[in-house]
Structures are given as C-alpha cells and as structure tokens.
Write an enzyme that holds these catalytic residues in place. Structure first.
Site, mmCIF file in Angstrom:
data_model
loop_
_atom_site.group_PDB
_atom_site.id
_atom_site.type_symbol
_atom_site.label_atom_id
_atom_site.label_comp_id
_atom_site.label_asym_id
_atom_site.label_seq_id
_atom_site.Cartn_x
_atom_site.Cartn_y
_atom_site.Cartn_z
ATOM 1 N N GLY A 287 0.798 -1.215 0.000
ATOM 2 C CA GLY A 287 0.000 0.000 0.000
ATOM 3 C C GLY A 287 0.830 1.264 0.000
ATOM 4 N N SER A 288 0.320 2.281 0.681
ATOM 5 C CA SER A 288 0.924 3.617 0.597
ATOM 6 C C SER A 288 2.279 3.742 1.263
ATOM 7 C CB SER A 288 -0.035 4.650 1.196
ATOM 8 O OG SER A 288 -1.194 4.775 0.395
#
Length: 572
Positions: A287-288
């Site tokens: 993810g981020s």
C-alpha cells in the site's frame, strides 16, 4: 609358515636396539608391521559392521553406537544479552527388543497401564516383529520410566535422547523455528544451523554437547516480548486475522525483534502450514508505504525537488482505470503535501516524471523486487511483479499496488531511506559497525535521506501518522492501507494495513514496521485505516522498547519538522 611369520614379527618388534648399519632398515620394517596391524584391526571392525548390516541385527547396531554419537546435540541459542532462547534437555525414550519378548500381548497390556495412548495395532506389530530393535514411545517422562521399570518387562529398555526446549515458548517461535523428533532443525533458525554447519558436524560424530559453543543472535528477548504483546493486543482489539512486526537496527541491519501472528509453541511441534513467518516468508501489497520509495526515487533522480508541485485536482484516467485520492485536497500540492496527504494522484505523477525504466531500476536497487539472499532464515519469499510493466502498472506500483514484497524487505529499504542512504542486508547474527560499513551499499544520496526524514516526521505531526507519536521520542513514518485482492479483484472491505517508522527521526537508530491483516473498523469508524490501528500499535512498541534499547527520551524537543534540522550541513 605362521610360526615363522610370528617369530619374524616378534624379533622385529622386540629385538635389542641395533648397533650397526642395519638399524634404519629394521626400523622401517617395524613401522610397516605396525601399519599392517592397524589396518587389520580396522578391517575387522569394518567386517563386523557389514555383518550387522547384512544380518539386520538392529539391536547390535543400536548398542554399537558410541557415546559420542549418542551425545550428538545442538548448541544453545542466545539473545543479544545472553538470555537462553533454545537449549537441549535429556529425555528417555522407550524401545523394545522383539526377539527377547515371549508374550507380546502381556507386555502391551502392562505398558498400557503406564502409557494409555499406545496404539494397539502399531505397538503389537513392533512387539511381534523379527527385528532386534523397535521404538515404542519417544520422549517419556521420568515418572513413566520409573513405572515401566517397576513392571520388570523383558525386552523393554530405554535410551537417553536429546530434546530441544524453548524457555520462551511461542515468544520467538517464528524466528527459531523448531526441530523434529530426532532433534534435527526443520524450520527457522534451527534449520539454518543444520544447513550451514551442524548437520555435517553430526554426521562426522563430533557434535558433542560439551564442545558446542552457544550461538548468539541479534534478538533482544525483551523487545521481542513487547512486539508480540502489542501485536496480540492489536489482533484482539481490531479483530484482525493476522499481524506482524519487526524492529530493525537502521545502522547495521541487525534484526532486534521479529514476530508473526498467529504463531505457535515450538515445544509442541506444528505442521509447516501453521508456521508462516509473515515478515520474511509472506509477500503482500504494502500500500501507501510504497509512496515513501516513490518520493525518494523522484527526489534522488534530480528531476523533482521538495519545491516541485503536482496537480491533484482531477483523477487520472488510464484505460479503464481511474486513479483518485482517498481524502483528496483537489488542489495543486507540493511534494511534502503529496506525502503527508498520501495523494495517489501526486505520487503517480512523480513516478511518471522518472519513467518506467528508472522506477524499475530504483526498486531493484533498494531490494524490493528480487528475492532476498543471505538472510539466516530459510523462509524467505520471492516478491511478485508484473511480467511486463505498462504505464498503468507504473502508476499503481507508485502507491503500492501491483507489486507484492515481504515486510522484511520493506523495513530494510526504509532503513536506507532514513540512515543516510545505505542499504544493509538484514541479519540475525551480531554485526559490528565496522562489519556493517564494509558490506553496506549506498543506494540514495545523503540529501535525499535528509528530505525523507523531514517528511516522515511531518507526516507524524500533521499527516496520517499522528497516532504513532510517543512523548519524548521523535517518531517519523508512513502509513499504508491496501485493499486486498480477493478472487482477482480488489476488495473494499478487506484491507492490509501497515505503518513503517523510524526513531529518533533526527538520527534514526531503529526502524519499526507493523502490519495488520484484515482489521475491522472501530466503533464509529467507517474504514479500518493504518493510521487508526497500525500506527498506534507502533507507538506501543516504541514506548516500551526504546528504554530497553537505551534510547533516552528528550522532552524538550517538540515540533522538529523543520527542514534545517535534517540537513546535517548539506544543501538539499
């Protein structure tokens, strides 16, 4: 002829010391005869062993084992402070000599009174066989041994065996792994010992318990306990299916703690599929947290600076994909704003500036796309990436979708982002600063690392990492909330959350990474984001681990997200 040979040998061996020129010749003859004698003895021993093998006399073969072979053992495993993580203990095992047993049924019924779990069919097959030796029960208790001795059963005896014991139980199970019934390493660090040197030592017969030096690891069992406790609390609080965490020395690559839940008790062996080490043996879309690497890549390329701006007012449409921001600001953002607001649009545009070849090269450079080699655990997974990188892949990978890697590799790469730009391969064996300096590989410009530490601190003060703040310690980090792929599609209600951090961020000593798999939203929340669960879990770990690691708190420093604090006299 025999008498003549005997007389000659006797004269050669026991004749008075010669006083003439024949001395050297007779000495050679004596040495020759002694050599023949040694060879003859060896031949007799070899012939006896062959006879045992051919006749199948397992009892003789068993009893012929030397004390050295019976004492074959494993070294103690210690943490960095000398605490025992694994050691050998002596156990008794029960065996039968079937050829000496006249009433197998009576013997079985007698043994059943002490060992009620004995299987009738299997045990009777052993007791009635033609073999000279058969195991009946491995690792019995002293009380059971005493009770069986009182029965006075012919053909029933005991053998001392070595068993592995782990004082911490499941605390470090996914690191240590486990051994089988024969005390051979089959997983984790135990298997590493066998694969690298211990198996050969056992086979040679030199693995004596008294002669094996303890093996010291980099693990701090105090910190290991804190990490596991925080993960257990997080799994229960957020109703997650799994969780994992690692504490890594940012200046050497030493693994200080590493826990993966669900775990197991190595004192009670489990199946392979129940021993997944999610830190090194599992791959996930992170993810981020990947935005940290994309931002560093853009800055390091020289094509982007902290003052660069990116238009995040409108979504990016490519093919049938639409890239939006979760909490979009719908305006032009600076690089630090792209980072702290976790803008997918801004991050994608930064990656586009560098281009696909540059993106691939950078992610390979920091070790996120290839299988990690040289780590002491055999459970190391291979990252997954698209076979062909198209623009849509480049965009999604920039914010952590489309590439799956291990949390261990993510933590190692994060350490390089904050320690001045040097990538240290991770290790479970002690590594001095000098050793680390010799094997460290520069992957980032020092000024890029300065900028990353500044933005990671900014993210904790003003962005998604607020709940990771620990009074007295300067924490910096990046959250990652990734939708999980279910049946080939991204699920909106199943997420893999992560928070990667470093402290003290002005001069990082440790990287802490936590992942929480499929957490449920807390009451009043619509989504279970990493900022809501992974970040506070990291805070709980740091608050307990930092004092144990000798990191002193500083309550005078507060908002230090000022770029000048991270320059170290280097222009950015």
């Amino acid at each position: 002829m025999t008498a003549s040979l005997y007389t000659r040998v006797r004269r050669l061996l026991f004749a008075p010391k010669p006083m003439n020129a024949r001395q050297s010749g007779q000495s050679r003859d004596r040495l020759f005869i002694v050599g023949l004698a040694v060879l003859a003895i060896a031949a007799l021993i070899q012939a006896r062993l062959v006879l045992i093998a051919v006749t199948g006399d397992e009892t003789q073969a068993f009893r012929a084992q030397t004390d050295m072979q019976i004492a074959a053992a494993r070294p103690r495993i210690l943490d960095r402070n000398g605490a025992i993580m694994a050691l050998d203990i002596q156990m008794k095992s029960l065996f039968a000599e079937p050829r000496l047993i006249e009433e197998p049924e009576e013997v079985f019924q007698a043994l059943k009174t002490v060992l009620p779990d004995l299987n009738y069919t299997k045990t009777m097959r052993h007791l009635t066989s033609d073999a000279g030796f058969r195991w009946l029960k491995r690792e019995i208790t002293p009380r059971q041994q005493a009770q069986i001795l009182e029965l006075g059963l012919p053909g029933i005896d005991f053998r001392s065996e070595t068993r592995r014991f782990y004082p911490g139980g499941p605390t470090a199970s996914t690191i240590l792994g486990q051994t089988d019934i024969d005390n051979r390493g089959i997983a984790g660090f135990e298997k590493h010992l066998d694969d690298t040197w211990l198996r050969e030592l056992h086979q040679s017969g030199f693995a004596l318990s008294k002669g094996l030096e303890p093996v010291e690891t980099t693990i701090d069992m105090r910190v290991q306990h804190y990490v596991r406790a925080a993960l257990l609390e997080a799994m229960e609080k957020y109703q997650a299916i799994a969780a994992a965490g690692i504490v890594l020395d940012a200046k050497t690559g030493e693994v200080v703690a590493m826990s993966s839940l669900p775990d197991f008790d190595p004192n009670r062996p489990k199946k392979d599929d129940e021993m997944l080490n999610r830190i090194s043996g599992g791959v996930f879309e992170m993810g981020s947290t990947f935005k940290m690497f994309t931002t560093a890549m853009a800055l390091d390329s020289g094509l982007v600076s902290l003052g660069s701006k990116f238009d995040a007012r409108r979504p990016i449409r490519i093919g049938r994909r639409t890239i939006t921001d979760f909490h979009g600001k719908k305006r032009i953002l600076t690089v630090p704003e792209v980072f702290i607001y976790s803008s997918n649009i801004g991050t994608a545009k930064m990656a586009d500036v560098v281009g696909i070849p540059g993106q691939q090269e950078f992610l390979n450079r920091i070790g996120l796309l290839t299988r990690m080699e040289g780590f002491e655990l055999p459970e190391v997974a291979r990252p997954r990436q698209p076979k062909v990188w198209k623009k849509v892949h480049s965009i999604t990978i920039s914010f952590g979708h489309g590439v799956s890697t291990t949390p261990l590799q993510t933590a190692v790469a994060a350490a390089a982002m904050v320690n001045g730009g040097t990538l240290f391969p991770p290790t479970l064996l002690p590594r001095s600063p000098e050793m680390a300096k010799a094997i460290g590989r520069p992957v980032l410009k020092p000024e890029t690392s300065d900028a990353m530490r500044y933005m990671m601190r900014l993210n904790v003060l003003r962005g998604s990492g607020r709940r990771s703040e620990v009074p007295g310690y300067l924490v910096g980090g990046k959250t990652g909330t990734a939708e999980k792929v279910v049946d080939g599609r991204y699920s909106r209600d199943k997420r893999f959350n992560a928070f990667v951090s470093a402290f003290p961020i002005d001069d990082p000593r440790y990287v802490v990474l936590v992942t929480i798999d499929e957490p449920k939203p807390e009451e009043g929340q619509r989504y279970a984001t990493a900022g809501m669960n992974a970040a506070p879990t990291v805070a709980r770990i740091i608050s307990r681990a930092a004092p144990a690691l000798g990191v002193k708190p500083n309550f005078e420093l507060r908002d230090t997200a000022i770029l000048a604090n991270y320059r170290h006299n280097r222009p950015i």
